[in-house]
Write an enzyme that holds these catalytic residues in place. Structure first.
Site, mmCIF file in Angstrom:
data_model
loop_
_atom_site.group_PDB
_atom_site.id
_atom_site.type_symbol
_atom_site.label_atom_id
_atom_site.label_comp_id
_atom_site.label_asym_id
_atom_site.label_seq_id
_atom_site.Cartn_x
_atom_site.Cartn_y
_atom_site.Cartn_z
ATOM 1 N N CYS A 22 -26.826 15.827 90.727
ATOM 2 C CA CYS A 22 -27.925 15.031 91.216
ATOM 3 C C CYS A 22 -28.741 14.539 90.029
ATOM 4 O O CYS A 22 -29.398 15.335 89.356
ATOM 5 C CB CYS A 22 -28.704 15.969 92.110
ATOM 6 S SG CYS A 22 -30.238 15.397 92.602
ATOM 7 N N GLY A 23 -28.651 13.242 89.734
ATOM 8 C CA GLY A 23 -29.252 12.708 88.515
ATOM 9 C C GLY A 23 -30.770 12.636 88.544
ATOM 10 O O GLY A 23 -31.428 13.044 87.592
ATOM 11 N N CYS B 220 -30.888 6.559 92.996
ATOM 12 C CA CYS B 220 -29.880 7.606 92.846
ATOM 13 C C CYS B 220 -29.459 7.613 91.384
ATOM 14 O O CYS B 220 -28.965 6.597 90.875
ATOM 15 C CB CYS B 220 -28.689 7.309 93.760
ATOM 16 S SG CYS B 220 -27.340 8.477 93.600
ATOM 17 N N GLU C 282 -26.672 6.919 100.192
ATOM 18 C CA GLU C 282 -26.221 8.218 99.692
ATOM 19 C C GLU C 282 -25.557 9.065 100.765
ATOM 20 O O GLU C 282 -26.060 9.158 101.882
ATOM 21 C CB GLU C 282 -27.419 9.002 99.146
ATOM 22 C CG GLU C 282 -27.849 8.560 97.782
ATOM 23 C CD GLU C 282 -28.819 9.547 97.153
ATOM 24 O OE1 GLU C 282 -28.633 10.776 97.291
ATOM 25 O OE2 GLU C 282 -29.784 9.078 96.535
ATOM 26 N N GLY D 97 -25.786 7.589 90.874
ATOM 27 C CA GLY D 97 -25.354 6.263 91.336
ATOM 28 C C GLY D 97 -25.648 5.178 90.307
ATOM 29 O O GLY D 97 -24.847 4.253 90.113
ATOM 30 N N HIS E 81 -18.585 8.339 93.826
ATOM 31 C CA HIS E 81 -19.283 7.067 93.985
ATOM 32 C C HIS E 81 -18.309 5.919 94.200
ATOM 33 O O HIS E 81 -17.230 5.880 93.596
ATOM 34 C CB HIS E 81 -20.133 6.760 92.748
ATOM 35 C CG HIS E 81 -21.305 7.671 92.618
ATOM 36 N ND1 HIS E 81 -22.506 7.420 93.234
ATOM 37 C CD2 HIS E 81 -21.436 8.865 91.999
ATOM 38 C CE1 HIS E 81 -23.348 8.417 92.982
ATOM 39 N NE2 HIS E 81 -22.722 9.307 92.235
HETATM 40 O O1 ZDP Z 1 -23.531 13.314 96.157
HETATM 41 C C1 ZDP Z 1 -24.387 13.366 97.040
HETATM 42 O O2 ZDP Z 1 -24.160 13.899 98.141
HETATM 43 C C2 ZDP Z 1 -25.763 12.787 96.736
HETATM 44 N N1 ZDP Z 1 -26.447 12.441 97.963
HETATM 45 C C3 ZDP Z 1 -26.512 13.822 95.960
HETATM 46 C C4 ZDP Z 1 -27.854 13.358 95.475
HETATM 47 C C5 ZDP Z 1 -27.724 12.418 94.274
HETATM 48 C C6 ZDP Z 1 -29.059 11.999 93.719
HETATM 49 N N2 ZDP Z 1 -29.725 11.049 94.558
HETATM 50 C C7 ZDP Z 1 -28.940 11.450 92.335
HETATM 51 O O3 ZDP Z 1 -29.956 10.930 91.877
HETATM 52 O O4 ZDP Z 1 -27.926 11.590 91.678
HETATM 53 C C8 ZDP Z 1 -29.968 13.145 93.584
#
Ligand code: ZDP
Length: 278
Positions: free
Chosen positions: A74-75, A222, A213, A225, A164
């Site tokens: 989670c970035g 994200c 997401e 992302g 992704h």
């Molecule tokens: O991979 C997933 O299930 C994402 N929903 C995780 C969360 C990613 C996040 N929004 C990010 O910033 O990378 C925290």
């Protein structure tokens, strides 16, 4: 009933509840995430992030999406995690080595007046191999046609620890994301579901995107992302290896270094702290 202490932070408006869980949490983390993240009956957040002890790093981060599913990485969340941990004096190390389900990440915090303001994260290297992302294809998936919601899209897939699907479009703002997003997320091409980025290249070093997401729906930003969009744009010759990604919640700076590591830099903001009965 138990009383849980928490902090609420956001990174580029992607918001999370943070809990020091080194001595456990009451009940099941998936159920806890659904309750705490509920924007009407709970605190409200895109996910729950737990601080856990680690033998491989300085500490371990676990992220549970607002629907109770677990993400590997989670970035935006990891920047807030660094602020939560360092401002709170819970762990003292900068750079901070954070163990995640996608490996140990090195996080560098910019501190001003004793508070973490911005955070740079070595997000590791992109994984392009279809089966490893995972997507249902052998080899790399670069500008490949995929039919979703009755339309053929050109998709580029990459894992930044989590899966992704990057789609370059002329106008992300015009998409009905609430309709199209869940169809990508649940398409059988993505065995572990997927996060989908709809990206417009607005300059050689600037991308604009919206994201749907996995497990959380449309969010303001994200981090993984934004990294996925940046490496997909660079690899397909659409943009430079260093760029700014503009998201509804703000900008992230992404650099795909010559050593193949992706470094993401952005804000980390505390909103409030509190206690909640669970
Ligand atoms: O991979 C997933 O299930 C994402 N929903 C995780 C969360 C990613 C996040 N929004 C990010 O910033 O990378 C925290």
């Amino acid at each position: 009933m138990a009383t849980l202490e928490f902090s609420k932070l956001h990174g580029t408006a992607n918001d999370f509840v943070y809990v020091d869980a080194r001595h456990g949490v009451p009940g099941d983390p998936a159920e806890l995430a659904r309750r705490l993240c509920d924007r009407h009956r709970g605190i409200g957040a895109d996910g729950l992030i737990l601080l856990l002890p680690s033998e491989r790093g300085d500490c371990r981060m676990r992220i549970v999406n607002s629907d109770g599913s677990t993400a590997e990485m989670c970035g935006n969340g990891i920047r807030g995690f660094a602020k939560f941990v360092l401002d709170g004096g819970l762990v003292r190390a900068n750079p901070l080595r954070v163990e995640t389900d996608a490996g140990v990440k090195t996080v560098r915090a910019e501190v001003a007046d004793g508070r973490v303001r911005r955070v740079a994260v070595d997000m590791g290297t992109p994984e392009w191999s279809g089966r490893k992302i995972p997507v249902d294809a052998d080899g790399d998936v670069i500008d490949r046609p995929l039919e979703v919601a009755g339309r053929v899209w050109s998709v580029t897939c990459v894992s930044m620890g989590n899966p992704h699907c990057v789609v370059f479009v002329d106008d992300p703002g015009a998409l009905d994301l609430a309709d199209v997003g869940p169809r990508f997320e649940r398409d059988p091409f993505f065995p572990k579901r997927v996060n989908t980025e709809f990206v417009r290249v607005t300059g050689p070093a600037r991308l604009t995107m919206r994201v749907w997401e996995r497990g959380a729906g449309e969010t303001m930003a994200c981090g993984t992302g934004a990294c996925a969009a940046a490496v997909a744009a660079a690899r397909t010759g659409r943009a430079d290896r260093r760029c700014t990604v503009a998201l509804p919640g703000g900008d992230l700076e992404i650099e795909w270094r010559p050593d193949n590591h992706v470094v993401m830099t952005g804000d980390a903001v505390e909103v409030f702290r509190g206690r909640i009965e669970v």
